[in-house]
Design an enzyme around this catalytic site. Structure first.
Site, short mmCIF file in Angstrom:
data_model
loop_
_atom_site.label_atom_id
_atom_site.label_comp_id
_atom_site.label_asym_id
_atom_site.label_seq_id
_atom_site.Cartn_x
_atom_site.Cartn_y
_atom_site.Cartn_z
N ASP A 17 0.81 -1.22 0.00
CA ASP A 17 0.00 0.00 0.00
C ASP A 17 0.84 1.27 0.00
OD1 ASP A 17 -2.23 -1.67 0.13
OD2 ASP A 17 -2.22 -1.66 2.31
N GLY A 44 -4.61 -4.35 -3.66
CA GLY A 44 -5.60 -3.33 -3.97
C GLY A 44 -4.83 -2.10 -4.38
N HIS A 45 -4.89 -1.75 -5.65
CA HIS A 45 -4.10 -0.63 -6.18
C HIS A 45 -5.07 0.48 -6.61
CE1 HIS A 45 -0.51 -3.51 -7.11
NE2 HIS A 45 -0.86 -3.50 -5.84
N GLN A 229 1.93 -6.15 -3.07
CA GLN A 229 2.41 -6.26 -1.68
C GLN A 229 3.70 -5.43 -1.52
OE1 GLN A 229 1.41 -9.68 -3.23
NE2 GLN A 229 -0.52 -8.70 -2.70
#
Ligand code: GDP
Ligand code: IMO
Ligand code: MG
Length: 431
Positions: A17, A44-45, A229
């Site tokens: 993140d 989650g980008h 990640q």
């Protein structure tokens, strides 16, 4: 004429993140192919373009640039239901992703419903000792891959082969789910009924990614490798066992896609100007207090995959210095500097003492809002000094500083290092 963009890997150098999606989206303007090489929809980008927010879990972050072909390499684990939902969402927002835009390696491993069940049951069974996985089935799918019992995409889209593979796998999986975890068995009929429409939908996208990349190398198509990640979630180099189930370091870009180490020219490390971690595991510079809550609020630190609040803390220079070596970084991008505005004192972690307590050095903060800054000279002096100190401690030049979520909220720090990264428009603005 502009020089060709070097083949570049973008990796997170903390616990995920860091803002990889934003930077990949930005660089993709100049890439011919954007490659995901590991992980799955645990990622989650988030991309923000002209105020519109797009969150991607599997589709590479180059998808908003029509000139870039996006591919998932053999190192990815892919949940077909999640991918189809993502493609539907992109289409609903006016971006149809056909087989020309998105290729899927026939060799990647497929996340099946029983993998998700096992992930969730194992986490429940661990109780207080849980890893805090995303429960998306990532670990169990990589386990099957390494155990040589996984289902690869080429087998998934051949329903006859798939039916026989499911018949082979289900007895063992059900035994674990039902007898160990007292969960519900999966039936072969249900799994096949789930798979059939997904297989049909995804079949046109299936391709030989490694072969495609070799052909691209022959003609000099610029390639961008998008990590998921972060370095300290790496299965080997991270804080085991509080890690994900793949190698997240830049070296994985080769194994997970089929190019050689010599085919990569740049390795860009993305670091947040502070630090966050979602899930369990050590975090020496964690702020378990009002300041941590402040960073979470101002930085909107809630997981884009699970919605969980992210643990927040100070930048750990010792850790990022190690990451620089583990990845062979050629430069750093420092993100979310705007979130630090208004803090009187900024601390930088310099390792731990004998009791494991973090050691810090302190820096003066700044009060100015950074979000409108687009050049080095427009940054407050203490912000410039903070960036220079990070650079010195990590031992890698900072090429860009990110001052907001939007694609254009970026400051070139080192013109020599960042010229190739910027679009023509951004270069003009920075001059
Ligand atoms: P990734 O997994 O590394 O792609 O990062 P995420 O997208 O999960 O999390 C980063 C979050 O920070 C997203 O919501 C981005 O929109 C946002 N973001 C990225 N860069 C910046 C920045 O410089 N400033 C601020 N305020 N937000 C940013
Ligand atoms: P992006 O690409 C942050 C964390 C989980 C958990 C551990 C193992 O958005 O940076 P897993 O489901 O992979 O078995 O969970 O890894 N984790 C992430 N944390 N960002 C991510 O991806 C993550 N992907 C996995 O929270 O601690
Ligand atoms: Mg993320």
């Amino acid at each position: 004429m502009k020089a060709r963009m070097p083949n570049t890997a973008v990796v997170g150098v903390q616990w995920g993140d860091e803002g990889k999606g934003k930077i990949v989206d930005m660089l993709a303007a100049r890439a011919g192919i954007v490659v995901r090489f590991q992980g799955g929809n645990n990622a989650g980008h988030t991309l923000v373009v002209a105020g519109e927010k797009v969150v991607l879990h599997l589709v590479p972050s180059g998808i908003l640039h029509p000139s870039a072909r996006c591919v998932l390499g053999n190192g990815v684990v892919m949940d077909p239901e999640v991918l189809v939902a993502e493609l539907d969402a992109l289409e609903a927002s006016g971006r149809k992703v056909d087989a020309a835009r998105l290729g899927l390696s026939r060799d990647l491993h497929v996340i099946m419903p029983y993998h998700r069940s096992l992930d969730a049951h194992r986490e429940e069974a661990r109780g207080g000792g849980s890893i805090g996985t995303t429960r998306k089935g990532i670990g169990p799918t990589y386990e099957d891959k390494v155990a040589r019992r996984g289902i690869r995409l080429a087998d998934f889209i051949d329903l006859q082969v798939l039916a026989s593979r499911i018949q082979q796998e289900l007895p063992l999986k059900n035994r674990q789910i039902v007898e160990w975890y007292e969960g519900e068995a999966h039936t072969a009929e249900d799994v096949l009924a789930w798979a059939a429409p997904l297989a049909e939908r995804l079949a046109p996208h299936v391709c030989d990614v490694a072969g495609e990349l070799h052909a691209a190398l022959d003609v000099g198509t610029p390639m961008l490798f998008e990590g998921a990640q972060g370095t300290f979630l790496d299965i080997d180099h991270g804080s085991y066992p509080f890690v994900t189930s793949s190698n997240t370091v830049a070296g994985a870009a080769c194994a997970g896609s089929g190019v050689g180490p010599g085919d990569l020219q740049e390795v860009v490390g993305i670091a947040k100007a502070y630090a966050t971690r979602v899930g369990a595991g050590p975090f020496p510079t964690e702020l378990d207090d009002d300041l941590g809550a402040h960073l979470r609020r101002v930085g909107r630190e809630f997981g884009s995959t699970t919605g969980r609040p992210r643990r927040c803390g100070w930048f750990d220079a010792e850790l990022v210095r190690r990451a620089a070596r583990l990845n062979g970084l050629t430069c750093l991008v420092l993100t979310k500097l705007d979130v630090l505005s208004g803090l009187e004192v900024l601390r930088i972690g310099r390792g731990s003492d004998a009791d494991g307590e973090a050691i810090y050095e302190d820096h003066p903060g700044w009060t100015e809002d950074l979000t409108a800054c687009r050049s080095w000279d427009s940054l407050p002096a203490s912000c410039q000094a903070y960036i220079r100190r990070v650079e010195a401690l990590v031992g890698v030049p900072v090429a860009l500083a990110s001052v907001g979520p939007d694609r254009v909220e970026i400051v070139p720090v080192d013109p020599a290092r960042s010229a190739w990264m910027l679009s023509d428009a951004a270069q003009t603005e920075a001059n």
